[in-house]
Design a protein around this motif. Structure first.
Motif, PDB file in Angstrom:
ATOM      1  N   THR A 113      49.045  -9.588 -10.574  1.00  0.00           N
ATOM      2  CA  THR A 113      50.353  -9.705 -11.661  1.00  0.00           C
ATOM      3  C   THR A 113      50.928 -11.009 -11.558  1.00  0.00           C
ATOM      4  O   THR A 113      51.338 -11.549 -12.605  1.00  0.00           O
ATOM      5  N   SER A 163      55.382  -1.664 -14.478  1.00  0.00           N
ATOM      6  CA  SER A 163      54.376  -0.638 -14.011  1.00  0.00           C
ATOM      7  C   SER A 163      54.632  -0.559 -12.479  1.00  0.00           C
ATOM      8  O   SER A 163      54.768   0.465 -11.714  1.00  0.00           O
ATOM      9  N   SER A 195      52.696  -5.106 -17.166  1.00  0.00           N
ATOM     10  CA  SER A 195      52.220  -4.588 -15.880  1.00  0.00           C
ATOM     11  C   SER A 195      53.159  -4.759 -14.805  1.00  0.00           C
ATOM     12  O   SER A 195      53.370  -3.983 -13.850  1.00  0.00           O
TER      13      SER A 195
END
Length: 575
Positions: free
Chosen positions: A88, A124, A121
């Protein structure tokens, strides 16, 4: 026109996952440092990058906390989390390079979408890291795989294990989730103490999210089983499952799931609806799912689905939906086609409905419920099923046509006599009460004369409330037959019990009960009955009760004396 730099390609996942956590952490910190600087120099989408920079700062703090934990490098969850986090960040690095140059190969809309997805992302991953830190498992030397607490382990060990278990359940991949659920099921199978700690420390909301159809099948099956066990374990667990929105997913599983899923979902739904406040919520989903589960479900599903219907039947304001949706024919059918447990719950449900209104009594009668109830009473070995069936018949007997049917059934009347003699106290009370209300023939009264001794004995029992009244009313009804009066007084134990109950010093039994029976026995004018009662000492007690002005005593004494004077007069006339 300048060309944009191609985004950096993250290393293949298999290469990242092969690296040890400390190496991955170094890589992550390196990319993060570059991102923190580059996020200050972007020329495009500055507002979005300010939000992302705030998240990156939070990530920096979380990584610092992880590195300070004594055993973070041993935690297997980081083997999954760090490679994904690195990927990410590398994606964000590529996007920051493009935004610094203000040149996007795919246009602004695509860049906006890419930034939003990368930011989501990152959020998360931050959530997972925060969850891991808050669980406390990084401070444990055995954090690679925490073992099941041994019997007698202290609460702290159990709490840590549960937190680790739910952390793995939420952060890990399918294999982590599967093993975490296996550990949870083993723990729930241990004892009530473990289940109570799970209810307090576990993340029920996430567990319930695994019930949805998009979950991996095996994970979903394990989650449904865990929820069913928790729902059945305690009121606290049921409350949490309900408050976390578990009832809806469970009913959807009951409607469309596989057979194993439906069976465990039915267990959970029945348990949740035992609490009246939760049973109310069934009205929001409709009772048709439960009715269909009773109609076509497997045997275990039927057992718990009809149990849930029974719980709903207790709720006055939503009870009517059972009649409107066609529940009564299905429940009546279960009396003859269901398992022993299903029959018991079906009979219980019918007893609740029959006692509630004329509307439901008519529906049960219409579905030929009476013969099926009588059949269940005759064939069942379960005292609970017999009790509920008798209660239902008692409620239905207020209808004249049903009263005539059961009054004329010699088989049923004899069964009532058997329950009075050999049943438990509840069956004795219901049978005696029903017997006292029926208009049975003298022949059937003679057929069950042997239960009179048991009825006299029941007169001595002040509890449960109403038992003495039922016993007296039943025996008085049977004593309208002359042969029964003679049979009763021939039983010395029964006569002695009646006389003892007449004793003014006996305060356990109200005097109205033995006086009613004595009056009924003497009503036929039999000299043999009088002699046996006099010999047992009834006259003395009646005289004392008359002097005490006890209601009914004077009448009974008069009958006893009239019978005596009649005998004396008869002998004098013959002489």
């Amino acid at each position: 026109m300048p060309t944009s730099e191609p985004p950096q390609t993250p290393p293949p996942p298999e290469l990242s996952e092969a690296q040890p956590p400390h190496t991955l952490l170094d890589l992550i910190i390196g990319v993060l440092s570059i991102l923190l600087l580059s996020s200050l120099t972007v020329r495009s989408f500055v507002g979005r990058w300010q939000v992302i920079r705030s998240k990156l700062c939070t990530l920096q703090s979380s990584l610092s906390s992880i590195s300070e934990s004594p055993h973070w490098n041993d935690n297997s969850l980081l083997h999954t989390l760090f490679p994904s986090l690195l990927s990410t960040l590398q994606r964000l690095k590529a996007l920051s390079d493009q935004c610094t140059l203000s040149s996007f190969a795919g246009g602004k809309l695509l860049m906006q979408s890419d930034l939003d997805m990368a930011s989501s992302s990152l959020s998360s991953k931050l959530h997972d890291l925060d969850l891991l830190l808050r669980s406390g498992v990084l401070n444990q030397s055995n954090a690679i795989v925490l073992s099941q607490p041994r019997p007698g382990s202290d609460k702290d060990d159990l709490v840590l294990f549960i937190r680790d278990l739910f952390t793995r359940l939420q952060i890990g991949g399918i294999e982590f989730k599967r093993k975490a659920l296996e550990s949870l099921l083993q723990l729930l199978d241990k004892d009530e103490k473990s289940t109570a700690v799970v209810a307090k420390e576990g993340n029920f909301g996430y567990l319930i999210s695994l019930l949805e159809v998009n979950s991996q099948p095996l994970i979903r099956e394990q989650a449904v089983l865990a929820v069913s066990i928790l729902a059945s374990s305690s009121e606290d667990s049921r409350k949490i499952i309900f408050e976390e929105g578990g009832l809806g997913p469970l009913l959807r599983i009951l409607e469309t799931g596989s057979i194993p899923l439906k069976e465990n979902a039915a267990i959970a739904v029945e348990a949740i609806t035992t609490d009246p406040e939760n049973a109310w919520a069934i009205s929001a989903y409709g009772v048709s799912v439960l009715i269909e589960a009773c109609r076509s479900g497997s045997q275990p599903t039927q057992i718990h689905a009809v149990g849930a219907l029974r719980n709903v039947a207790s709720m006055e304001d939503i009870r009517m939906a059972l009649g409107e949706e066609g529940a009564v024919p299905v429940i009546v059918q279960l009396l003859v086609s269901g398992s022993t447990a299903t029959q018991e719950k079906a009979a219980n449900c019918l007893s609740i409905l029959a006692s509630s209104s004329e509307y439901f009594r008519a529906l049960i009668i219409q579905e030929k419920g009476v013969p099926r109830l009588m059949h269940a009473i005759q064939d069942s070995l379960s005292s609970d099923t017999i009790e509920h069936a008798l209660r239902t018949i008692s409620s239905l007997s207020v209808t004249d046509s049903i009263s005539r049917i059961i009054s004329s059934s010699t088989v049923f009347i004899i069964q009532l006599g058997e329950f009075i003699m050999h049943g438990n106290m509840i069956l004795q009370q219901i049978s005696a009460s029903l017997l006292s209300k029926l208009s049975i023939s003298d022949g059937n009264k003679r057929a069950i004369s042997s239960c009179m001794c048991s009825l006299v004995k029941l007169m001595e029992s002040p509890k449960p409330v109403g038992l003495q009244d039922a016993a007296v009313q039943a025996i008085v009804s049977l004593l309208t037959v002359g042969s029964n009066r003679k049979e009763l007084v021939r039983d010395e134990k029964s006569v002695m019990r009646l006389v003892q109950m007449l004793d003014p010093n006996n305060e356990v039994v109200s005097k109205k009960y033995p006086l009613m029976v004595l009056t009924a026995v003497l009503g036929g004018g039999s000299d043999g009955c009088r002699k046996r009662l006099v010999a047992a000492g009834a006259a003395k007690h009646l005289q004392s009760l008359t002097e005490m002005e006890v209601a009914g005593a004077k009448k009974a004494l008069h009958r006893l004396a009239r019978s005596r004077f009649k005998t004396i007069f008869s002998r004098t006339w013959r002489d």
